[in-house]
Design a protein around this motif. Structure first.
Motif, PDB file in Angstrom:
ATOM      1  N   MET A   1      57.671  45.731  33.318  1.00  0.00           N
ATOM      2  CA  MET A   1      56.297  45.234  33.219  1.00  0.00           C
ATOM      3  C   MET A   1      55.330  46.341  33.622  1.00  0.00           C
ATOM      4  N   ASN A   2      54.283  46.520  32.808  1.00  0.00           N
ATOM      5  CA  ASN A   2      53.272  47.535  33.088  1.00  0.00           C
ATOM      6  C   ASN A   2      51.993  46.895  33.620  1.00  0.00           C
ATOM      7  N   LEU A   3      51.209  47.685  34.325  1.00  0.00           N
ATOM      8  CA  LEU A   3      49.906  47.244  34.794  1.00  0.00           C
ATOM      9  C   LEU A   3      48.818  48.056  34.103  1.00  0.00           C
ATOM     10  N   HIS A   4      47.619  47.467  34.042  1.00  0.00           N
ATOM     11  CA  HIS A   4      46.472  48.209  33.541  1.00  0.00           C
ATOM     12  C   HIS A   4      46.036  49.225  34.596  1.00  0.00           C
ATOM     13  N   GLU A   5      45.238  50.191  34.164  1.00  0.00           N
ATOM     14  CA  GLU A   5      44.767  51.227  35.071  1.00  0.00           C
ATOM     15  C   GLU A   5      43.979  50.645  36.240  1.00  0.00           C
ATOM     16  N   TYR A   6      43.092  49.702  35.971  1.00  0.00           N
ATOM     17  CA  TYR A   6      42.275  49.153  37.059  1.00  0.00           C
ATOM     18  C   TYR A   6      43.130  48.390  38.063  1.00  0.00           C
ATOM     19  N   GLN A   7      44.207  47.745  37.589  1.00  0.00           N
ATOM     20  CA  GLN A   7      45.118  47.047  38.492  1.00  0.00           C
ATOM     21  C   GLN A   7      45.918  48.045  39.326  1.00  0.00           C
ATOM     22  N   SER A   8      46.353  49.108  38.676  1.00  0.00           N
ATOM     23  CA  SER A   8      47.119  50.145  39.375  1.00  0.00           C
ATOM     24  C   SER A   8      46.273  50.819  40.444  1.00  0.00           C
ATOM     25  N   LYS A   9      45.016  51.097  40.117  1.00  0.00           N
ATOM     26  CA  LYS A   9      44.148  51.766  41.085  1.00  0.00           C
ATOM     27  C   LYS A   9      43.842  50.878  42.285  1.00  0.00           C
ATOM     28  N   ALA A  10      43.798  49.574  42.067  1.00  0.00           N
ATOM     29  CA  ALA A  10      43.605  48.661  43.199  1.00  0.00           C
ATOM     30  C   ALA A  10      44.782  48.757  44.160  1.00  0.00           C
ATOM     31  N   LEU A  11      45.992  48.875  43.627  1.00  0.00           N
ATOM     32  CA  LEU A  11      47.175  49.048  44.476  1.00  0.00           C
ATOM     33  C   LEU A  11      47.156  50.425  45.142  1.00  0.00           C
ATOM     34  N   PHE A  12      46.741  51.445  44.407  1.00  0.00           N
ATOM     35  CA  PHE A  12      46.623  52.775  45.007  1.00  0.00           C
ATOM     36  C   PHE A  12      45.724  52.731  46.243  1.00  0.00           C
ATOM     37  N   ALA A  13      44.567  52.088  46.082  1.00  0.00           N
ATOM     38  CA  ALA A  13      43.615  52.018  47.193  1.00  0.00           C
ATOM     39  C   ALA A  13      44.219  51.298  48.388  1.00  0.00           C
ATOM     40  N   ASP A  14      45.028  50.268  48.131  1.00  0.00           N
ATOM     41  CA  ASP A  14      45.682  49.528  49.226  1.00  0.00           C
ATOM     42  C   ASP A  14      46.619  50.429  50.022  1.00  0.00           C
ATOM     43  N   TYR A  15      47.119  51.484  49.386  1.00  0.00           N
ATOM     44  CA  TYR A  15      48.071  52.381  50.037  1.00  0.00           C
ATOM     45  C   TYR A  15      47.427  53.716  50.419  1.00  0.00           C
ATOM     46  N   GLY A  16      46.111  53.711  50.540  1.00  0.00           N
ATOM     47  CA  GLY A  16      45.403  54.873  51.060  1.00  0.00           C
ATOM     48  C   GLY A  16      45.261  56.036  50.115  1.00  0.00           C
ATOM     49  N   ILE A  17      45.394  55.794  48.815  1.00  0.00           N
ATOM     50  CA  ILE A  17      45.257  56.858  47.821  1.00  0.00           C
ATOM     51  C   ILE A  17      43.840  56.798  47.248  1.00  0.00           C
ATOM     52  N   ASP A  18      43.111  57.879  47.354  1.00  0.00           N
ATOM     53  CA  ASP A  18      41.722  57.915  46.902  1.00  0.00           C
ATOM     54  C   ASP A  18      41.625  57.826  45.382  1.00  0.00           C
ATOM     55  N   VAL A  19      40.750  56.935  44.905  1.00  0.00           N
ATOM     56  CA  VAL A  19      40.488  56.773  43.478  1.00  0.00           C
ATOM     57  C   VAL A  19      38.976  56.737  43.271  1.00  0.00           C
ATOM     58  N   PRO A  20      38.487  57.025  42.074  1.00  0.00           N
ATOM     59  CA  PRO A  20      37.046  56.948  41.824  1.00  0.00           C
ATOM     60  C   PRO A  20      36.546  55.504  41.969  1.00  0.00           C
ATOM     61  N   ARG A  21      35.274  55.355  42.311  1.00  0.00           N
ATOM     62  CA  ARG A  21      34.679  54.027  42.347  1.00  0.00           C
ATOM     63  C   ARG A  21      34.547  53.502  40.916  1.00  0.00           C
ATOM     64  N   GLY A  22      34.897  52.247  40.728  1.00  0.00           N
ATOM     65  CA  GLY A  22      34.812  51.680  39.387  1.00  0.00           C
ATOM     66  C   GLY A  22      34.957  50.176  39.393  1.00  0.00           C
ATOM     67  N   GLN A  23      34.592  49.547  38.268  1.00  0.00           N
ATOM     68  CA  GLN A  23      34.717  48.103  38.092  1.00  0.00           C
ATOM     69  C   GLN A  23      35.201  47.831  36.675  1.00  0.00           C
ATOM     70  N   VAL A  24      36.021  46.792  36.518  1.00  0.00           N
ATOM     71  CA  VAL A  24      36.477  46.416  35.189  1.00  0.00           C
ATOM     72  C   VAL A  24      35.478  45.433  34.593  1.00  0.00           C
ATOM     73  N   ALA A  25      35.284  45.524  33.273  1.00  0.00           N
ATOM     74  CA  ALA A  25      34.355  44.655  32.569  1.00  0.00           C
ATOM     75  C   ALA A  25      35.037  44.103  31.322  1.00  0.00           C
ATOM     76  N   PHE A  26      34.696  42.852  30.990  1.00  0.00           N
ATOM     77  CA  PHE A  26      35.284  42.200  29.822  1.00  0.00           C
ATOM     78  C   PHE A  26      34.229  41.839  28.775  1.00  0.00           C
ATOM     79  N   SER A  27      33.032  42.360  28.963  1.00  0.00           N
ATOM     80  CA  SER A  27      31.955  42.196  27.992  1.00  0.00           C
ATOM     81  C   SER A  27      30.987  43.357  28.169  1.00  0.00           C
ATOM     82  N   ALA A  28      30.139  43.580  27.182  1.00  0.00           N
ATOM     83  CA  ALA A  28      29.151  44.650  27.275  1.00  0.00           C
ATOM     84  C   ALA A  28      28.182  44.387  28.416  1.00  0.00           C
ATOM     85  N   GLU A  29      27.844  43.117  28.626  1.00  0.00           N
ATOM     86  CA  GLU A  29      26.933  42.770  29.711  1.00  0.00           C
ATOM     87  C   GLU A  29      27.546  43.103  31.066  1.00  0.00           C
TER      88      GLU A  29
END
Length: 387
Positions: A1-29
């Motif tokens: 099973m694979n994860l999306h990038e935004y899901q993976s980065k959330a886990l990275f952050a939980d383990y103290g790995i620095d990632v860029p600030r970002g948010q996932v969006a499901f619409s243009a708005e």
């Protein structure tokens, strides 16, 4: 099973790995709202899809201004992203990751995986990260570095330092790489991952290390222990037939051929596919119904095979060791009647209650072709598919 990038980065952050600030969006708005919340006037929009090579396929875009955010998000959302890993059909994009732009001084590569040959966790790294890492591995194998972790003592500090020096990192960067590798190591163990990849791992303008991308692959056999990860599964990124097979406890892999194969046991399934190829045919699937299968499961397996409109013949090859051949015959008969099969069905039964199974098939009144052995079954299946 694979994860999306935004899901993976959330886990990275939980383990103290620095990632860029970002948010996932499901619409243009939502994309515009995410960009506003992040601040600034330039952002990176990344199509969320389970494939590599998104940048080369136009799935990663740097934009300026909210109007561009809305336009690019509208373009990416709903598209099917085609890369060298997806095939011509591509994969759907239902989400876009909106991130801050981080200047890049260097691009590195870092991953950790379960190396089955050595039964250890293996780190793979290179100071030449980025979109062309596959070319680097093929053309400059000496640029690929490895570090094998002894499961008894775990990842050692000297190993992370050696890798850092080999990647030409200096000063605080050496310790930073150590923290990232320790975080990835704990994450891989805690979550039963089979692989985690950071490409690129960047050195920014301030000399800091940052995970600009993140990919996680989870061992399906361990999902029962991680219901929180199961909730992250995106079935739209998976083959629909393979997902349906999983629900029925079947091992199924979609292939490109015309002969559907239903076999019990992975080894016998591989041998059956080899025999089909030997006789000039092409398997449409790998399907292992398992050693303790039932008539109901066989019926479901049959339906899965016939859902592929490329299938011109079905080859059933069952060795009755644990499973009884008469149960298999019952399942085949049930499936053929329910699905109204319009293609030839070739059946080879051997083992426990094989004679009873053959009798059931012969007396069913259905157009089922009997085979005496595997070679005969493969030959008849290829011949039937060509007719």
């Amino acid at each position: 099973m694979n994860l999306h990038e935004y899901q993976s980065k959330a886990l990275f952050a939980d383990y103290g790995i620095d990632v860029p600030r970002g948010q996932v969006a499901f619409s243009a708005e939502q994309a515009c709202a995410a960009a506003t919340a992040l601040g600034g006037d330039r952002w990176v929009l990344k199509a969320q899809s389970h494939t590599g090579g998104r940048g080369k396929a136009g799935g990663v875009r740097v934009v300026e201004g909210l109007d561009s955010v809305a336009a690019v998000a509208s373009e990416l959302l709903g598209m099917r992203l085609v890369t060298h890993q997806t095939g011509p059909a591509g994969l759907p994009v239902s989400g876009v990751l909106v991130e801050e732009v981080r200047p890049i001084a260097r691009e590195l590569y870092l991953s950790a995986l379960v190396d089955r040959a050595s039964a250890r966790i293996l780190f793979i790294a290179s100071e030449q990260g980025g979109m062309d890492i596959e070319a680097v591995a093929a053309e400059q194998p000496e640029a690929i570095l490895t570090c094998s972790v002894d499961p008894v003592v775990g990842l050692q500090a000297y190993q992370t330092r050696d890798l850092a020096f080999a990647m030409n990192l200096q000063g605080a960067q050496v310790a930073a790489l150590g923290r990232i590798m320790q975080g990835l190591y704990r994450l891989l163990l805690d979550k039963d991952l089979s692989q985690v990849e950071v490409n690129p791992l960047i050195v920014n303008e301030a000399g800091q290390l940052l995970a600009l991308d993140a990919k996680i692959n989870i061992d399906d056999n361990a999902l029962y222990a991680h219901p929180d990860l199961v909730e992250l599964r995106d079935l739209s990124q998976e083959d629909a037939t393979e997902a349906a097979a999983r629900e029925h406890g079947l091992s199924y892999v979609t292939l490109d051929g015309e002969i559907g194969c239903m076999v019990n046991g992975a080894g016998l399934a591989m041998a059956t596919m080899d025999m089909v190829r030997l006789h000039g045919g092409m398997p449409a699937n790998f399907l292992d119904v398992g050693g303790g299968t039932t008539a109901a499961k066989v019926a479901e397996a049959f339906k899965l095979i016939l859902a592929d409109d490329k299938v011109k013949a079905v080859l059933v090859n069952i060795f009755g060791g644990i499973v009884r051949c008469d149960l298999i015959a019952e399942g085949v008969i049930t499936a053929v009647k329910e699905v109204h099969v319009a293609v030839p069905v070739i059946v080879r039964l051997e083992g426990t209650n094989a004679e009873a199974g053959r009798t059931m098939l012969a007396e069913s009144g259905l157009a089922i072709i009997a085979a005496s052995d595997l070679d005969d079954a493969a030959s008849k299946a290829v011949e039937a598919a060509r007719a």
